[in-house]
Design a protein around this motif. Structure first.
Motif, mmCIF file in Angstrom:
data_model
loop_
_atom_site.group_PDB
_atom_site.id
_atom_site.type_symbol
_atom_site.label_atom_id
_atom_site.label_comp_id
_atom_site.label_asym_id
_atom_site.label_seq_id
_atom_site.Cartn_x
_atom_site.Cartn_y
_atom_site.Cartn_z
ATOM 1 N N LYS A 136 0.831 -1.194 0.000
ATOM 2 C CA LYS A 136 0.000 0.000 0.000
ATOM 3 C C LYS A 136 0.878 1.261 0.000
ATOM 4 O O LYS A 136 0.594 2.242 -0.666
ATOM 5 N N SER A 137 1.977 1.184 0.763
ATOM 6 C CA SER A 137 2.824 2.366 0.850
ATOM 7 C C SER A 137 3.564 2.607 -0.462
ATOM 8 O O SER A 137 3.910 3.727 -0.773
ATOM 9 N N GLN A 138 3.813 1.537 -1.221
ATOM 10 C CA GLN A 138 4.555 1.689 -2.457
ATOM 11 C C GLN A 138 3.635 2.011 -3.645
ATOM 12 O O GLN A 138 3.755 3.032 -4.273
ATOM 13 N N GLY A 139 2.738 1.154 -3.936
ATOM 14 C CA GLY A 139 1.898 1.309 -5.124
ATOM 15 C C GLY A 139 2.675 0.910 -6.365
ATOM 16 O O GLY A 139 3.901 0.969 -6.393
ATOM 17 N N ARG A 140 2.008 0.503 -7.405
ATOM 18 C CA ARG A 140 2.715 0.130 -8.627
ATOM 19 C C ARG A 140 3.159 1.400 -9.339
ATOM 20 O O ARG A 140 2.381 2.342 -9.491
ATOM 21 N N GLN A 141 4.419 1.403 -9.771
ATOM 22 C CA GLN A 141 4.936 2.613 -10.410
ATOM 23 C C GLN A 141 4.708 2.566 -11.918
ATOM 24 O O GLN A 141 4.979 1.558 -12.563
ATOM 25 N N VAL A 142 4.192 3.657 -12.419
ATOM 26 C CA VAL A 142 3.980 3.783 -13.859
ATOM 27 C C VAL A 142 4.625 5.093 -14.304
ATOM 28 O O VAL A 142 4.361 6.145 -13.717
ATOM 29 N N LEU A 143 5.469 5.006 -15.319
ATOM 30 C CA LEU A 143 6.073 6.226 -15.866
ATOM 31 C C LEU A 143 5.045 6.890 -16.767
ATOM 32 O O LEU A 143 4.483 6.247 -17.660
ATOM 33 N N PHE A 144 4.787 8.123 -16.489
ATOM 34 C CA PHE A 144 3.744 8.828 -17.223
ATOM 35 C C PHE A 144 4.351 10.080 -17.855
ATOM 36 O O PHE A 144 5.208 10.738 -17.236
ATOM 37 N N ILE B 200 -6.586 -4.589 -14.662
ATOM 38 C CA ILE B 200 -5.190 -4.155 -14.758
ATOM 39 C C ILE B 200 -4.417 -5.073 -15.683
ATOM 40 O O ILE B 200 -3.657 -4.639 -16.541
ATOM 41 N N ARG C 201 -2.619 -4.398 -19.403
ATOM 42 C CA ARG C 201 -1.226 -4.681 -19.734
ATOM 43 C C ARG C 201 -1.110 -5.737 -20.826
ATOM 44 O O ARG C 201 -0.028 -6.163 -21.190
ATOM 45 N N HIS D 28 7.833 7.907 -24.067
ATOM 46 C CA HIS D 28 6.673 7.138 -23.619
ATOM 47 C C HIS D 28 6.166 6.214 -24.712
ATOM 48 O O HIS D 28 6.173 6.542 -25.889
ATOM 49 N N ASP E 11 1.372 1.339 -22.216
ATOM 50 C CA ASP E 11 1.650 0.365 -21.172
ATOM 51 C C ASP E 11 1.146 -1.033 -21.539
ATOM 52 O O ASP E 11 1.451 -2.007 -20.868
ATOM 53 N N ALA E 12 0.351 -1.106 -22.601
ATOM 54 C CA ALA E 12 -0.197 -2.408 -23.010
ATOM 55 C C ALA E 12 0.933 -3.322 -23.483
ATOM 56 O O ALA E 12 1.923 -2.871 -24.056
ATOM 57 N N GLU E 13 0.738 -4.605 -23.215
ATOM 58 C CA GLU E 13 1.800 -5.587 -23.471
ATOM 59 C C GLU E 13 2.200 -5.635 -24.947
ATOM 60 O O GLU E 13 3.374 -5.689 -25.281
ATOM 61 N N ARG F 261 -5.837 0.526 -13.003
ATOM 62 C CA ARG F 261 -6.756 0.231 -11.883
ATOM 63 C C ARG F 261 -5.954 0.095 -10.594
ATOM 64 O O ARG F 261 -4.794 -0.283 -10.617
ATOM 65 N N THR G 199 -4.197 1.112 -6.873
ATOM 66 C CA THR G 199 -3.279 2.163 -6.433
ATOM 67 C C THR G 199 -2.073 2.211 -7.372
ATOM 68 O O THR G 199 -1.381 1.225 -7.546
ATOM 69 N N ARG H 47 1.393 4.554 -8.579
ATOM 70 C CA ARG H 47 2.298 5.674 -8.332
ATOM 71 C C ARG H 47 2.780 6.178 -9.692
ATOM 72 O O ARG H 47 3.607 5.539 -10.343
ATOM 73 N N LYS I 287 4.786 8.469 -12.182
ATOM 74 C CA LYS I 287 6.047 9.215 -12.107
ATOM 75 C C LYS I 287 6.224 9.977 -13.415
ATOM 76 O O LYS I 287 6.149 9.387 -14.502
ATOM 77 N N GLN J 20 0.790 9.368 -5.949
ATOM 78 C CA GLN J 20 0.129 8.074 -5.749
ATOM 79 C C GLN J 20 -1.375 8.290 -5.677
ATOM 80 O O GLN J 20 -1.861 9.062 -4.841
#
Lengths: 415, 300
Positions: free
Chosen positions: A31-39, A408, A412, B94, B97-99, B229, B231, B233, B235, B244
C-alpha cells in the motif's frame, strides 16, 4: 474462561495464529509503495481532487480481511482447537469432601468460599458424599465437624457420579485430604480436567476420629425364632471382648418389618429366616460388615462364604449356628474364626484411616484424564463447518482478487 | 482500399533510411511524376543543345572531346524548405503500457521515422530539407538544403539524436529559429506536453506568411483510455515528480481534464493558423501522411 478459542491451551496456536499478520504486513508494504507507472505528464493527474485514501483502498481491505480470515481458520484447523458450545467460558465445578471440610483451617475455608464467588459457575460447592448436596460459601464457613463415613464410596466413584450432570467442557476443582480412605479402591478414568486441592494430613492426627481405633460396635438383629442363635453369637462376641484388647460393644434388637437403622454399628449380625432387606445390602455395599446365616447346599464342609459387595463384606455362615444342625459352628474354633474376620476388617479400617497418599499417587489418573491436559479433540461438526467456511472464503478471495486485478492485467495485455 | 504498414512491423527494421524509403515509396506509389529539371547544383543529365539555350550552360570540355554541343542540366532547385522539427524531450520516450505495444516504437522513435519519411519525400521532390531536434539538454540543427548528400546528413542527425530533459524555452531557441522563417514548411512532431507554454510559444513564434507549420501531436492509447486500476504511483518522465492515486477513482476526472487539455491546445494552434494533426503511435506511419494530405486537400 479466558481461554478464548483455546489459545492458552497450546502456545503453538498463538504462533500459528500470528500468520494472520502476514497479509497485513504485505498489504501495508504494497500500500505504501503502489505500482509505479512512468507517465509523460502527471500535471493532468495532479489537478484532480482525490477522495480520502481510506475510501480509496476499500476494495483492497476487503481482500486483506478475507486473506486474514483464511489464515486464521486454517490455523484453527491445524491447531485442532476446541470450541465451547456455551460460548468462550469453561464450566468450573467445585467438589469438596467431608474429610477436607473437617480438617481444613478456617483460612482455607475462606479461600474456598471466595473462589466460589469468583470462579465457580454456579457459586456452590458440591459435597462428595452420598447426598451430593450443594454448599454455598456461608455453609462452608459454618461447617461443623461431621463424622466421616468410611463406608461411603471412594472418591473416583463419587466424582463420576457427581460429574454426570456436568457439561463436557467442565473443569473440576476437587478439595480433599490425602487420607487413604478417600481413595481406597481402583482408580477409574474421569473425562474431565481436574485441579486438585489436596489438604495434607499428619499421620498421627487421630484425636478427632470419633470412631475409636479400639472400639467395635456389633448390632445383632434377630427374629423371634432366632433367639438362641442370637444368644450364641452374643456369647461369642462377649467372650472375645473379655479375651482380647478390642473393646466390643454388643447391642441386640429384635427385627421388625419397619426396622430402620438408628445407630452406626461397625458390624451387623442378621439372624433371621427372611432374605436380607435392601437397606442392609446398601449398608454392606457402603463398607459395612454384615454376617448372616444361610443354607449352603452341597458343601457340608464349607463353613464360611464371604462376599464383597461394594466396599463392605457379607459373611454368610453355614447353618443357623445351632450346634445340632451344624457341628462346625458349635466347634470351639468358631469364636476364633469370628475374631479373625472382625480383627482383619478392623485392621483394614484403621489402615485406611491412618494411611496417607502423596500427590502423584492421587493426581495420576488412568486413561485420557491427565491433570494438565485441557486440550480436547476438535469437535467434528465444528471442524466440518470450519472447512466449509475455509472453502467459501477461498472462493470469495479468488473472486474479489480477480475483480480487482483483471482490468489491470487486461490493460497490460496479460491474458 | 489503402493498405498501411503496421508500425510494429516497421519497428523491426532497424535501418532508418530504409524505413523512410519503404514508407515513402509505398505512399508515392503510382504517382510517377517526372523529375523537374532546371538550374541547380546537383547534376542531372546532358542534353543536345537547341537554339535558344543559354550558351553558359554548354559543356565546353565535352564539346572538345565529342565535337558536339551539349547542355548540362541540373535538377530543379525548389525554393521551398521543409523543416523537420523534433521534440526530443524525455516525455517522448513514452510508449503504451499495453503488453502488445512494448515491442513497438516510443513516441520518439515514431517521430524520428515519421520525419525521415517526410524528409525523404521532400528530398525526392527537390525541396530543401532542414532538421531541428530540441530539448533542454541539446539542440541539433541541420540547415535546410537540397541534394542527396545533404539528405544523408539530415538522416545521420536524425539517427544520432537522443531524448532527454524538457522542451526548452523560446529564448534558448531564438538563434536556431532564424532559418525556419524563410519560405518553409515546418513539420513539428511532439507530444505537446509543456510545463509552461513553451511549445505553443515556439510554434507561435514561427507564424509568418512565408512559413506553414504542421503540428503533429503524438499520443498513445493508454493516455487516451487510461486503463489503470488500483493504487498507482505515477512518475513524471521529465520532472521525476511522483503522485500516488487510486487510478480507478480518478479515471473519469482524468479523461475530462485530458479532453480540456486537448481542446485548449487545439484552440491555441488554430489561433496561430497551424494545421494540427493528432495521431496515436499505434497508427501506421503512412496513414498519418495520408491523413495529412487529405486534410490539406480539404483546406486547399
Amino acid at each position: 474462561m479466558t481461554d478464548w478459542l483455546g489459545f492458552a491451551q497450546n502456545p503453538w496456536m498463538l504462533i500459528t495464529a500470528s500468520a494472520v499478520l502476514i497479509p497485513l504486513i504485505i498489504h501495508l508494504i504494497s500500500k505504501s509503495q503502489g505500482r509505479q507507472v512512468l507517465f509523460p505528464h502527471i500535471a493532468l493527474i495532479q489537478h484532480i481532487k482525490q477522495k480520502p485514501s481510506s475510501r480509496i483502498h476499500l476494495v483492497e481491505r476487503l481482500l486483506l480481511f478475507l486473506r486474514m480470515l483464511i489464515l486464521l481458520i486454517a490455523s484453527l484447523l491445524l491447531a485442532g482447537i476446541i470450541w465451547s458450545p456455551q460460548g468462550n467460558s469453561v464450566q468450573e465445578h467445585v467438589l469438596v469432601t467431608t474429610d477436607w471440610l473437617n480438617h481444613s483451617s478456617q483460612q482455607d475455608k475462606v479461600k474456598l468460599a471466595e473462589s466460589l464467588v469468583i470462579d465457580a459457575s454456579n457459586n456452590v460447592a458440591i459435597m462428595l458424599d452420598q447426598s451430593n448436596r450443594e454448599l454455598d460459601g456461608a455453609a462452608i464457613l459454618d461447617w461443623q465437624f461431621s463424622d466421616p463415613k468410611i463406608k461411603q464410596p471412594v472418591i473416583w466413584q463419587r466424582l463420576n457420579l457427581a460429574a454426570q450432570s456436568f457439561s463436557p467442557d467442565s473443569t473440576l476443582h476437587v478439595y480433599t485430604t490425602n487420607r487413604l480412605a478417600e481413595f481406597y479402591g481402583s482408580k477409574t478414568a474421569i473425562n474431565y480436567p481436574i485441579e486438585w486441592h489436596i489438604l495434607p494430613l499428619a499421620v498421627d492426627e487421630t484425636e478427632k476420629q470419633p470412631v475409636a481405633a479400639n472400639r467395635v460396635n456389633a448390632l445383632l438383629l434377630y427374629s423371634v425364632d432366632f433367639v438362641s442363635d442370637m444368644e450364641y453369637v452374643k456369647a461369642a462376641l462377649l467372650s472375645l471382648h473379655a479375651e482380647s484388647t478390642i473393646d466390643i460393644g454388643v447391642e441386640t434388637q429384635q427385627l421388625r418389618m419397619d426396622y430402620n437403622l438408628q445407630t452406626d454399628p461397625t458390624l451387623i449380625f442378621y439372624l433371621a429366616a427372611q432374605p436380607m432387606p435392601d437397606w442392609l445390602k446398601s449398608y454392606a455395599e457402603s463398607g459395612g460388615m454384615v454376617f448372616n446365616s444361610m443354607e449352603i447346599q452341597g458343601s457340608p464342609n464349607l463353613m464360611w462364604r464371604q462376599e464383597s459387595p461394594g466396599q463392605g463384606t457379607i459373611t454368610s455362615l453355614a447353618g443357623r449356628y445351632h450346634p445340632i444342625e451344624n457341628q462346625q459352628v458349635a466347634s470351639p474354633a468358631f469364636p476364633l474364626k469370628l475374631a479373625h474376620i472382625i480383627f482383619a476388617k478392623h485392621s483394614d479400617n484403621w489402615h485406611r484411616l491412618e494411611g496417607r497418599l502423596n500427590e502423584s499417587q492421587i493426581t495420576q489418573l488412568p486413561g485420557t484424564n491427565v491433570k494438565v491436559n485441557k486440550l480436547k479433540p476438535v469437535n467434528p461438526i465444528l471442524k466440518s463447518w470450519l472447512m466449509i467456511l475455509l472453502v467459501i472464503l477461498f472462493c470469495a478471495e479468488r473472486l474479489v482478487s480477480e475483480r480487482i486485478w483483471k482490468p489491470i492485467r487486461s490493460s497490460r495485455g496479460v491474458q | 482500399m489503402q493498405q498501411f504498414i503496421d508500425p510494429l512491423t516497421l519497428s523491426r527494421v532497424k535501418d532508418l533510411p530504409l524505413v523512410a524509403k519503404i514508407v515513402a515509396q509505398g505512399f508515392l506509389h503510382g504517382l510517377h511524376t517526372s523529375m523537374q529539371r532546371g538550374s541547380g547544383i546537383e547534376f542531372s543529365q546532358y542534353r543536345v543543345y537547341e537554339p535558344g539555350d543559354d550558351l553558359a550552360k554548354i559543356d565546353w570540355k565535352l564539346f572538345a572531346r565529342s565535337d558536339r554541343y551539349f547542355v548540362r542540366e541540373a535538377e530543379r532547385e525548389s525554393n521551398l524548405n521543409v523543416w523537420l522539427v523534433m521534440d526530443a524531450s524525455e516525455s517522448m520516450l513514452h510508449r503504451s503500457d499495453a503488453e502488445e505495444s512494448k515491442q513497438g516504437w516510443t513516441k520518439f522513435e515514431y517521430a524520428r521515422h515519421l520525419l525521415a519519411t517526410v524528409g525523404y519525400i521532400a528530398q525526392k521532390q527537390g525541396d530543401g530539407v532542414g532538421f531541428l531536434g530540441v530539448s533542454s539538454e541539446q539542440a541539433t540543427l541541420v540547415p535546410a538544403n537540397n541534394g542527396q548528400r545533404h539528405w544523408q546528413k539530415v538522416q545521420l542527425e536524425l539517427a544520432r539524436i537522443k531524448p532527454g530533459g524538457k522542451f526548452p524555452r523560446l529564448k534558448a531557441l531564438q538563434n536556431q529559429l532564424a532559418g525556419l522563417r524563410r519560405n518553409s514548411l515546418v513539420f513539428l512532431v511532439s507530444d505537446f506536453y509543456q510545463h509552461d507554454s513553451e511549445l505553443v510559444d515556439f510554434v507561435s513564434n514561427l507564424t509568418n506568411p512565408n512559413v506553414e507549420v504542421v503540428a503533429v501531436q503524438l499520443t498513445s492509447d493508454d493516455e487516451i483510455i487510461f486503463p489503470y486500476r488500483g493504487t498507482i504511483r505515477f512518475k513524471d518522465r521529465e520532472t521525476r515528480q511522483q503522485i500516488q492515486v487510486s487510478a480507478t477513482q480518478i479515471r473519469d476526472n482524468y479523461l475530462k481534464t485530458r479532453q480540456q487539455f486537448q481542446s485548449d491546445l487545439n484552440t491555441q494552434l488554430s489561433a496561430a493558423q497551424m494545421q494540427h494533426l493528432v495521431t496515436s503511435i499505434e497508427k501506421p506511419l503512412d496513414q498519418v501522411l495520408y491523413d495529412f494530405l487529405l486534410t490539406r486537400q480539404k483546406l486547399g
